[in-house]
Design an enzyme around this catalytic site. Structure first.
Site: not given
Length: 363
Positions: A90, A93, A148, A292
């Protein structure tokens, strides 16, 4: 309704991460690097790696940028088991590609001095894709910080890109994915319609007999997820995957006290069909995990550069833990304990896991 302001000036937070100087700065492990800097860094690291790292182009992105996989490991006359890790699936990020670069640095600079890393690279290979969604990542640096998706285009549609982590052939375009091409979670027109996804999937398929663990690095939320995300059903290996995730989270927490939550994607964060970890698991790569990284929402995708170093340092411990466990199970280490001595962040809980019947499975 009570509320609190997390970021007073979002634009200032965005500007604080961007390289606004007329002359691009050099590559740094404590800065968010542009794609141009990362390309130069890959060449430099490969040439100075004393044969410990090679690079391979696995295909081009939609906009024609080379997708380069770095293979790190001691040369061997026989085929070694491997781990595949990707970052930046993504685009927004940014802490994710920063970690892949940190991992490469640590692997090359500590080989021969750090017993864990030396054992890992002697017995296994690690494939690292520093930036998966290169076109999107470049776009976040130049035009839209919060982009994204990929940057693909389709005739007749004004919508751009698809979510590469909804485009894998794993429960494709069912729950948690959108069929709307303008949505941030657009699943694409068919499984692997995004060339970046197809390139990675083809590479893993070609090497599936040797790849024993798949790690994909995302942000944010401080979670360590594993299959499934496209169904609420538990994976066949759920109990083992959970124990390994909890052990890795414990190793991560031992450094700065950062707490991660572990569990299947669908129930731990949200349902999401077409994800890469589900796809890899269904292909036969048992130890498939999604990280994450920091934080839990205070900065979100705009994690300050001051947090790159501690984030990467603690994440290294979790990655080493999973690598150690996977190596133990496939038989390249005599025992889990041998690979992870107590002096190198292995807790009592981790020793218990190694000594348990689970830790002995498939040895």
């Amino acid at each position: 309704m009570e509320h609190s302001v997390l970021i007073e000036d979002l634009q200032a937070a965005v500007d604080g991460q961007a390289d606004l100087k007329p002359t691009p700065r050099a590559h740094s492990y404590t800065k968010y690097n542009t794609w141009t800097d990362i390309v130069a860094w890959m060449s430099s690291m490969t040439s100075s790696s004393s044969g410990l790292m090679t690079k391979q182009v696995i295909g081009n992105t939609y906009e024609g940028r080379a997708m380069t996989v770095l293979k790190i490991g001691k040369a061997s006359s026989s085929t070694k088991p491997a781990i595949f890790m990707d970052c930046g699936i993504h685009a927004r990020e940014w802490i994710s590609p920063a970690f892949c670069q940190w991992f490469v640095k640590e692997a090359l600079s500590t080989y021969g001095t750090d017993s864990q890393m030396t054992s890992l690279l002697d017995q296994m290979d690690v494939y690292v894709l520093p930036v998966f969604n290169i076109d999107g990542y470049d776009f976040t640096h130049k035009s839209n910080r919060m982009w994204r998706k990929t940057r693909s285009r389709r005739s007749g549609s004004s919508c751009i890109g698809a979510d590469p982590n909804r485009n894998f052939d794993a429960g494709w375009c069912s729950m948690g994915a959108s069929s709307n091409p303008c949505s941030d979670t657009f699943c694409g027109y068919t499984p692997e319609s995004e060339i970046e996804v197809k390139n990675v999937a083809d590479f893993i398929r070609r090497n599936k007999s040797t790849i024993k663990a798949y790690l994909t690095i995302h942000s944010y939320s401080q979670l360590l997820l594993f299959p499934y995300s496209y169904t609420y059903d538990l994976a066949a290996d759920h109990n083992e995957l959970m124990k390994v995730a909890e052990g890795a989270s414990s190793a991560l927490r031992s450094l700065y006290g950062t707490r991660y939550t572990s569990g299947p994607g669908a129930t731990t964060i949200y349902p999401a069909a077409g994800g890469s970890d589900d796809w890899a698991y269904d292909l036969g790569v048992k130890y498939s995990y999604t990280f994450e990284l920091r934080d839990t929402g205070r900065y979100g995708f705009l994690l300050p550069e001051s947090q790159i170093k501690p984030t990467c340092e603690e994440t290294m411990l979790a990655v080493k833990y999973i690598a150690a466990y996977a190596g133990r199970v496939v038989g390249v280490y005599r025992s889990f304990k041998d690979f992870s001595p107590a002096a190198q962040y292995v807790t009592t809980a981790e020793y218990s896991l190694a000594a348990s019947p689970l830790g002995q499975a498939s040895a």
